[in-house]
Structure formats: structure tokens, C-alpha cells
Design an enzyme around this catalytic site. Structure first.
Site, short mmCIF file in Angstrom:
data_model
loop_
_atom_site.label_atom_id
_atom_site.label_comp_id
_atom_site.label_asym_id
_atom_site.label_seq_id
_atom_site.Cartn_x
_atom_site.Cartn_y
_atom_site.Cartn_z
CG HIS A 184 -1.84 1.12 1.00
ND1 HIS A 184 -2.60 1.67 1.53
CD2 HIS A 184 -3.08 0.78 0.03
CE1 HIS A 184 -3.44 3.00 1.85
NE2 HIS A 184 -3.77 2.22 0.50
CG HIS A 222 -6.38 8.62 -0.84
ND1 HIS A 222 -4.81 8.47 -1.07
CD2 HIS A 222 -7.29 7.78 -1.34
CE1 HIS A 222 -4.55 7.15 -1.62
NE2 HIS A 222 -6.06 6.70 -1.19
CG ASP A 263 1.71 19.90 20.75
OD1 ASP A 263 0.83 20.19 20.77
OD2 ASP A 263 2.85 19.66 21.47
CG ASP A 301 19.74 8.70 -10.27
OD1 ASP A 301 19.73 7.68 -10.90
OD2 ASP A 301 20.23 10.52 -11.24
CE LYS A 305 -1.20 4.23 -1.73
NZ LYS A 305 -1.44 4.13 -0.11
CE LYS A 319 -4.03 7.34 2.04
NZ LYS A 319 -5.09 6.69 2.34
#
Length: 390
Positions: free
Chosen positions: A112, A292, A299, A119, A114, A294
């Protein structure tokens, strides 16, 4: 075990596909030696075609290009894009071709995360799949999502994680892994002054690292914690941490998906609202488009961006990758972006309004939450979840 914070990084927050895909394609087009790219979904749409063309062009000029896509999330990719990449000299692997709730725990494990690393010097980590976020039917685009462009020592950590997974998958697919490219560049040197850590979740050494990073942040929070999450269905330990923070005076805000996408997750999540709101947790549903994201900010100087939702899929089954950042400027930028999203498309819920919702909706929440618990139990992960939560 907490991932170490590495100094010397230069980080750039990328908001949604409008900033992510131009930055990614620019890095791919500048690649000289090696590219690793991993994605859960890889669509053949406008953005996917741009990325595919950049990968093919890199392979044509002699760059070693390696792509891993999840077999479940990339069901269409295997037929419409994978052959094109293979014919163009790109090495491609599918992660875990078998899947199904009744097929055993191993088949539920998904890729899951991404990420991309070019390089060894430039890396991307976040929640954005290779999919165009301007095509969102019946909504105002784009999806709300984030990624981080990383330069500096942390890019080397991303390269190490990507290389290790590539080698492991070659062996499990009964392929002899080719020798990794001996890059004529050293490990990334410090290029900035930002501290950041790579936090992974897998089923081996890093089972609880991402959840642990969230829990540690909630325990340290003194003033504010904003969590924006697309699929939010935490276990008891996480819910207790939210409640404890709110009760000691921390302003805890959850920015959650307000549009129907998956019936089970939506109603299961909403079944948790009354307990959280009663404890003082603010809940804002984003209803303008798809959320979408996450991400979270705590603080003045802590933030995280990545692929991991706070649900059983991400926390118990999937391979995930998040970046944890300790930097005031980065945290302020993410906080400002989330605040804009809440003002522009968010609806804050109140306990009084929630109590007046129809009985059918309340029953849907109870049914959904019960079904989720049954499915987690059937998968065989219930025991490990209970052990983790004490």
C-alpha cells in the site's frame, strides 16, 4: 522501535496531484542511473500516461527502472500498462498476485505504500497513487492528498527500503535478482536543516512502528493534534490515546472522509463518533471532494505524511511508508493546508446534532462495526491486534 530522526534533509510538501506529478516527472526525466517506483494503484489516465512516458524515456537512455505495483490495487495495470513498460525495458513486479478474505493471512498482505527514489538522491513518500485526481465524478476536484519530496540522508533510507523489497520479491517470484546498480554517487549528503525519519510498517521487523509513532505523538501533545485520514477505524488503544489527549486539554481534531466511498468503512467509522465527541475530540468531515490524505500535525514542530490509514487494513496487513518530520516550518505549512481544507470543504459535527440522526443510520454504524470485527477475526489478525493493545 522508534525510527531515528536524521538531520540534514530538505523537504518539500506536495499537495495533491497538481504539485506531485510535475515534481515526480521532473525527477524521473533527470534520472541518470536508477529509478525505483512503488504504488498501490497505477491507472492508465492522464497522470499515469505522463509517468509511464517518463519511465520509458529513462529506460531508453540506459537508466535502470524498477516498478512494483500491488496485484490487487493494480488489477488493470497488469493488463493495460505493465506490458508497455516491459516492452520498453522497464523491470516490473506485481506484489502478491493472490488475494481473498478466505484464502489465508498471507494473501491479504498488500503493498500500500507509495514511494519513488531516483539515483538515491531524491525520494517521494506519501499517499498519492499513480492516478489522476482531477477526474472525480460528482465532486469538485482535486482529491485532498499529500506527498513529500525528500533530498538528503533520508533519501538514502528510502533507497535502501525500496532496494530490499525489490530483491525480496525477485526471490519470492522465483527470479534471480539482478545485481543492484552500483551507483557512481555516494550516499546522500546533508543538504538542509530538517530532521526526518522513515517509518515503515510490514509483517516482520516493523509491525507496529507507524501506529507507535502516532501514539507517541498523542502522548507528547500539549496543545494541538490534527489527524487527517481517509479511512479511519482505529483499535481500542488508539481510541484511548485520542480520548486521553482530549481530556488533558489537547485540542484533538479529526479531519475525516465525509463522502460515501466504502459503505463498511464509512459507517464503521461513524459508529465511533459518539464516544470520541463525548470525550471532547473534534470531528470534521470533508465533503467537498474525496479526502485521501494520511497525515497529521502535532503542536509546533511534529508532522507525518505517508500512505498509512488508521484502520485494520493499514495497521495490521499492508506494507506502508510514512515520513515523520520534526520541523516548525514544515508543520506550519501542513497545518495551514489542513485548516484551509476544513474551512473550504469541512463540516464540523456536534454531539447534539449527532444524537438526532435517524435510527437507521445508527443501526448501520453498529452493523458495519460488527462486520469489520468479524472480518478481522476471520482473517486471523484479531489475536495479534488484541496482544498489541494489551
Amino acid at each position: 522501535m522508534a525510527a531515528p530522526l536524521l538531520p540534514g534533509n530538505a523537504l518539500r510538501l506536495l499537495e495533491s496531484g497538481g504539485e506531485f506529478f510535475p515534481a515526480l516527472c521532473a525527477a524521473l526525466n533527470a534520472a541518470r542511473y536508477e529509478i525505483h517506483l512503488e504504488s498501490y494503484i497505477y491507472n492508465r489516465d492522464d497522470s499515469g500516461i505522463l509517468v509511464t512516458n517518463a519511465l520509458l524515456a529513462a529506460a531508453a537512455r540506459g537508466v535502470s527502472v524498477r516498478v512494483i505495483v500491488d496485484a490487487f490495487g493494480g488489477r488493470d495495470f497488469a493488463h493495460d500498462t505493465m506490458p508497455v513498460l516491459l516492452n520498453g525495458g522497464v523491470e516490473v513486479l506485481l506484489y502478491n498476485r493472490e488475494f481473498g478474505i478466505t484464502a489465508g493471512r498471507q494473501r491479504l498482505r498488500r503493498l500500500h505504500r507509495k514511494l519513488a527514489v531516483i539515483d538515491r538522491q531524491n525520494a517521494f513518500i506519501g499517499g498519492i497513487n499513480i492516478i489522476d485526481d482531477m477526474h472525480t465524478p460528482n465532486q469538485i476536484p482535486p482529491r485532498i492528498d499529500y506527498s513529500v519530496l525528500i533530498r538528503g540522508p533520508l533519501a538514502g533510507m528510502v533507497w535502501q527500503a525500496a532496494s530490499e523489497l525489490w530483491e525480496r520479491l525477485c526471490w519470492t517470484n522465483f527470479r534471480r535478482p539482478p545485481s543492484l546498480v552500483h551507483l557512481p554517487v555516494s550516499a546522500p549528503l546533508p543538504v538542509g536543516d530538517q530532521y526526518a525519519a522513515l517509518v515503515l510498517r510490514d509483517n516482520f521487523r516493523h509491525r507496529n512502528d507507524i501506529e507507535g509513532a502516532y501514539l507517541a505523538a498523542l502522548q507528547r501533545a500539549r496543545r494541538e493534534m490534527i489527524i487527517a485520514n481517509a479511512y479511519f477505524l482505529p483499535g481500542r488503544r488508539f481510541r484511548n490515546a485520542l480520548v486521553d489527549a482530549a481530556r488533558r486539554g489537547v485540542t484533538v481534531t479529526l479531519l475525516l472522509q465525509g463522502r460515501m466511498e466504502y459503505w463498511l468503512l464509512r459507517h464503521g467509522c461513524r459508529a465511533l463518533y459518539p464516544h470520541l465527541m463525548q470525550a471532547g475530540v473534534r470531528i470534521v468531515e470533508y465533503r467537498k471532494s474525496f479526502l485521501h490524505a494520511k497525515v497529521a500535525v502535532m503542536d509546533d514542530d511534529w508532522a507525518t505524511v505517508g500512505s498509512s490509514n488508521i484502520d485494520p487494513f493499514s495497521l495490521l496487513v499492508a506494507r506502508e511508508a510514512n515520513v515523520v518530520v520534526r520541523d516548525a516550518a514544515f508543520a506550519a505549512q501542513l497545518r495551514a493546508s489542513l485548516t484551509r481544507a476544513m474551512v473550504d470543504g469541512g463540516v464540523e459535527l456536534t454531539p447534539d446534532e449527532w444524537r438526532r440522526r435517524p435510527l437507521a443510520e445508527r443501526l448501520a454504524g453498529w452493523v458495519a462495526l460488527t462486520l469489520v470485527r468479524i472480518l478481522v477475526g476471520m482473517s486471523g489478525y484479531a489475536r495479534s491486534a488484541r496482544q498489541r493493545e494489551g
